[in-house]
Design an enzyme around this catalytic site. Structure first.
Site, PDB file in Angstrom:
ATOM      1  N   ARG A  70      -1.372  47.625  58.526  1.00  0.00           N
ATOM      2  CA  ARG A  70      -1.098  47.946  57.110  1.00  0.00           C
ATOM      3  C   ARG A  70      -0.294  49.236  56.956  1.00  0.00           C
ATOM      4  NH1 ARG A  70      -6.980  45.954  55.084  1.00  0.00           N
ATOM      5  NH2 ARG A  70      -6.398  43.919  54.221  1.00  0.00           N
ATOM      6  N   ARG A 119     -10.594  44.472  61.910  1.00  0.00           N
ATOM      7  CA  ARG A 119     -10.588  45.325  60.705  1.00  0.00           C
ATOM      8  C   ARG A 119     -10.039  46.719  61.044  1.00  0.00           C
ATOM      9  NH1 ARG A 119     -11.472  43.339  55.569  1.00  0.00           N
ATOM     10  NH2 ARG A 119     -12.660  45.193  55.016  1.00  0.00           N
ATOM     11  N   GLU A 121     -14.480  31.628  55.825  1.00  0.00           N
ATOM     12  CA  GLU A 121     -13.020  31.689  55.688  1.00  0.00           C
ATOM     13  C   GLU A 121     -12.291  30.819  56.717  1.00  0.00           C
ATOM     14  OE1 GLU A 121     -12.003  35.858  55.623  1.00  0.00           O
ATOM     15  OE2 GLU A 121     -12.921  36.139  53.658  1.00  0.00           O
ATOM     16  N   HIS A 160      -4.796  39.963  55.487  1.00  0.00           N
ATOM     17  CA  HIS A 160      -6.230  39.906  55.148  1.00  0.00           C
ATOM     18  C   HIS A 160      -6.978  39.611  56.443  1.00  0.00           C
ATOM     19  CE1 HIS A 160     -10.047  38.619  53.350  1.00  0.00           C
ATOM     20  NE2 HIS A 160     -10.021  37.681  54.291  1.00  0.00           N
ATOM     21  N   TYR A 211     -10.811  33.764  47.245  1.00  0.00           N
ATOM     22  CA  TYR A 211     -11.164  35.116  46.782  1.00  0.00           C
ATOM     23  C   TYR A 211     -12.252  35.094  45.704  1.00  0.00           C
ATOM     24  CZ  TYR A 211      -7.492  37.527  49.427  1.00  0.00           C
ATOM     25  OH  TYR A 211      -6.721  38.071  50.426  1.00  0.00           O
ATOM     26  N   ASN A 249      -0.674  44.087  50.656  1.00  0.00           N
ATOM     27  CA  ASN A 249      -1.086  44.860  51.834  1.00  0.00           C
ATOM     28  C   ASN A 249      -0.957  44.076  53.144  1.00  0.00           C
ATOM     29  OD1 ASN A 249      -3.230  43.186  51.389  1.00  0.00           O
ATOM     30  ND2 ASN A 249      -4.800  44.771  51.342  1.00  0.00           N
ATOM     31  N   LYS A 301       0.054  37.748  54.704  1.00  0.00           N
ATOM     32  CA  LYS A 301       0.187  37.457  53.267  1.00  0.00           C
ATOM     33  C   LYS A 301       1.652  37.235  52.863  1.00  0.00           C
ATOM     34  CE  LYS A 301      -3.987  39.924  51.850  1.00  0.00           C
ATOM     35  NZ  LYS A 301      -4.552  40.895  50.888  1.00  0.00           N
TER      36      LYS A 301
HETATM   37  P1  CMP Z   1      -7.936  41.782  51.099  1.00  0.00           P
HETATM   38  O1  CMP Z   1      -8.375  42.471  52.322  1.00  0.00           O
HETATM   39  O2  CMP Z   1      -7.279  40.461  51.224  1.00  0.00           O
HETATM   40  O3  CMP Z   1      -9.192  41.631  50.109  1.00  0.00           O
HETATM   41  C1  CMP Z   1      -9.061  41.576  48.708  1.00  0.00           C
HETATM   42  C2  CMP Z   1      -7.670  41.840  48.232  1.00  0.00           C
HETATM   43  O4  CMP Z   1      -7.544  42.206  46.866  1.00  0.00           O
HETATM   44  C3  CMP Z   1      -7.106  43.037  48.971  1.00  0.00           C
HETATM   45  O5  CMP Z   1      -6.901  42.766  50.324  1.00  0.00           O
HETATM   46  C4  CMP Z   1      -5.845  43.323  48.141  1.00  0.00           C
HETATM   47  O6  CMP Z   1      -4.787  42.434  48.441  1.00  0.00           O
HETATM   48  C5  CMP Z   1      -6.327  42.960  46.717  1.00  0.00           C
HETATM   49  N1  CMP Z   1      -6.550  44.136  45.866  1.00  0.00           N
HETATM   50  C6  CMP Z   1      -5.822  44.469  44.802  1.00  0.00           C
HETATM   51  N2  CMP Z   1      -6.299  45.569  44.211  1.00  0.00           N
HETATM   52  C7  CMP Z   1      -7.369  45.963  44.905  1.00  0.00           C
HETATM   53  C8  CMP Z   1      -8.281  47.042  44.782  1.00  0.00           C
HETATM   54  N3  CMP Z   1      -8.197  47.942  43.815  1.00  0.00           N
HETATM   55  N4  CMP Z   1      -9.274  47.136  45.697  1.00  0.00           N
HETATM   56  C9  CMP Z   1      -9.388  46.215  46.695  1.00  0.00           C
HETATM   57  N5  CMP Z   1      -8.529  45.159  46.850  1.00  0.00           N
HETATM   58  C10 CMP Z   1      -7.524  45.041  45.967  1.00  0.00           C
END
Ligand code: CMP
Length: 142
Positions: free
Chosen positions: A105, A88, A129, A118, A52, A115, A11
């Site tokens: 992470r 994961r 995806e 993804h 998303y 974070n 990211k």
């Molecule tokens: P990702 O695994 O890319 O999937 C959804 C993304 O939303 C997540 O990582 C974070 O970057 C973002 N995000 C922000 N706030 C939240 C939250 N409260 N819970 C889950 N994802 C979040």
């Protein structure tokens, strides 16, 4: 266990911090994933919104799209036995505060939004995806 393909994105936070090389080295080295496709891309708002879409109703959706379009990211297709679930585990929990020691992470994420990476969360997600970023590819292992 079957060989699978999955999508990982380094990211914009991790790319801007200069952590892309270290993350890629972890994925290929310790992780044992094979890189099947990779490029750097600065997402448009439309592309980030679509990627998303499943989170459209969530309160963080707007900020997530803003974050994902804040700078270049590095999407890639990774292949390995049981790649989807094992990636994961390898990247750790969404919230770095809950991520296991030694995960991507835990090492490189700043907070639940920024974070670092993804990864597709299921075979269905990987199937959607992968062609989002690599239109000539599918999740099928060839
Ligand atoms: P990702 O695994 O890319 O999937 C959804 C993304 O939303 C997540 O990582 C974070 O970057 C973002 N995000 C922000 N706030 C939240 C939250 N409260 N819970 C889950 N994802 C979040």
């Amino acid at each position: 266990m079957a060989v699978e393909r999955t999508l990982l994105i380094i990211k914009p936070d991790a790319t801007a911090a200069g952590n892309a090389g270290n993350i890629l080295a972890m994925l290929e080295g310790q992780g044992g994933f094979t890189v099947k496709a990779l490029r750097m891309e600065h997402l448009t708002e439309k592309s980030a919104q679509k990627f998303y879409e499943v989170h459209r109703e969530r309160p963080f959706y707007g900020e997530l799209v803003e974050f994902m379009t804040s700078g270049p990211c590095i999407p890639m297709v990774l292949e390995k036995e049981d790649a989807i679930a094992s990636l994961r585990t390898f990247i750790g929990a969404t919230n770095p505060a809950e991520a296991a020691e030694g995960t991507v992470r835990k090492l490189y994420a700043s907070n639940i939004q920024n974070n670092a990476v993804h990864a597709s969360d299921s075979p269905e997600s990987a199937a959607k995806e992968i062609p989002h970023f690599f239109p000539s590819m599918t999740a099928e292992v060839v």
